[in-house]
Design an enzyme around this catalytic site. Structure first.
Site: not given
Ligand code: ADP
Ligand code: MG
Length: 345
Positions: A44-45, A50, A69, A161
């Site tokens: 995960e971000g 995900v 996601k 990003d």
């Protein structure tokens, strides 16, 4: 493109380049949530989570593996963000960009799922610290990232990003750019996108003009590429890496932390004051930290040369002082009289 040319030249001296020609276009399909069988969490971000699923409509375990996601918070405008990410990913087709497979929505529900190909080795951030990777391989990954970015820019998208955590590993000789959650389109004739909306940003990967003026361009992706190259060459060693836990809301100028502040120490840019001082600063800490970063960058302080990094890479790509003065971390003015900046962006 110029970074790519330089990397290719460096690599040609050392190894054969794999064939990275684009494969046939993806065939997007409709996925139904009920046939998705969860296998495991992948990562995960800051925004999403995900998960690995097997899509098995025949229910005999012969289905394909897919990465799915979803957003961590399911508010209306955030879900809109994932829809935008889906639209962008759908329009991309390149060997060095993660492949879109489909999306999953349920009637009457706002939850959206982005379905993409599964990359078994995870992100470079997870892969590099636990794998022995030669400098040559590092340069090959960097070259592939450049190819993916060159394609993305040709479609007039800025990624915003680019970082090792968002580069996914198919196998030891193929990487792909992922996470288009912050990606923006720059209309023809314009040179930057000014971010006005709220949202957290990975400030340690951002160029000075992003931090000072919220202006994002192809050239600001080149800066982030420099930081990503630095991460790759330090094999994402935690002690040398930027703090991924820290995101700044550029609009509000506030930092958000998900771990104790002691972990913020990134000696390359700055050493934070003691915890108590931070507590006393309260919300102002975001502003102060951004000002410290801007101040250091304006004083021309940059990341150091990673340990076994070839000199050409540090000098030619990151901090070249040549006649053209082109390198990833040069400061940039959006000046129509000097259109060539950061490798011709
Ligand atoms: P966020 O927008 O929250 O940053 P990402 O799209 O970057 O979410 O995904 C979070 C993490 O999930 C990545 O850093 C990576 O470890 C893992 N991941 C994402 N996509 C895939 C994929 N297609 N295959 C394998 N792992 C993935
Ligand atoms: Mg991410």
């Amino acid at each position: 493109r110029a970074v790519l040319r330089e990397l290719t030249e460096m690599m040609m001296k050392n190894l054969d380049i794999p064939d990275t020609e684009s494969l046939s276009p993806p065939v997007p399909s409709t996925y139904q949530k009920r046939y998705l069988k969860k296998i495991m969490d992948l990562g995960e971000g800051h925004f999403g989570k995900v998960t690995l699923y097997k899509y098995d409509p025949t229910n005999d375990d012969t289905g394909e593996l897919v990465a799915v996601k979803v957003l961590k918070q399911e508010s209306g405008c955030v879900a809109e963000g994932l829809m935008k990410e889906i639209e962008i990913l759908k329009s991309l087709d390149h060997i060095n960009i993660v492949k879109y497979k489909g999306c999953c929505t349920e009637p009457g529900r706002t939850e959206v799922q982005l379905i993409m190909e599964y990359l078994p080795m995870g992100s470079l951030r997870d892969y590099l610290p636990k794998t022995k990777v030669s400098v040559c391989q590092c340069l090959m990954y960097a070259q592939q990232i450049c190819q993916g970015m060159d394609y993305l820019h040709s479609k007039r998208y800025v990624h915003r990003d680019l970082a090792a955590r968002n580069v996914l590993v198919e196998n030891n000789s193929l990487v792909k750019i992922g996470d288009f959650g912050l990606t923006k389109h720059i209309p023809e004739g314009e040179i930057y996108y000014r971010v006005r909306e709220d949202g957290d940003s990975p400030v340690f990967w951002y160029a000075i003009e992003c931090l000072k003026e919220s202006k994002f361009s192809f050239a600001s992706d080149v800066w982030s590429f420099g930081v990503t190259l630095y991460e790759i060459l330090t094999r994402c060693d935690n002690r040398q890496s930027p703090p991924t836990v820290c995101c700044l809301n550029l609009h509000m100028r506030q930092f958000k932390y998900s771990t104790p502040l002691e972990f913020l120490i990134w000696p390359l840019y700055f050493i934070p004051p003691p915890q108590k001082f931070y507590e006393m600063m309260g919300e102002a800490q975001g502003q102060i930290t951004t000002m410290i970063i801007i101040d250091l960058l304006m004083k021309n302080m940059r990341l150091p040369c990673p340990r076994d990094c070839p000199h050409e890479v540090t000098l030619d790509i990151m901090k070249n002082q040549s006649l053209l003065n082109q390198h990833c971390w040069q400061s940039l003015k959006f000046d129509p009289d000097f259109p060539v900046n950061r490798y011709g962006c």
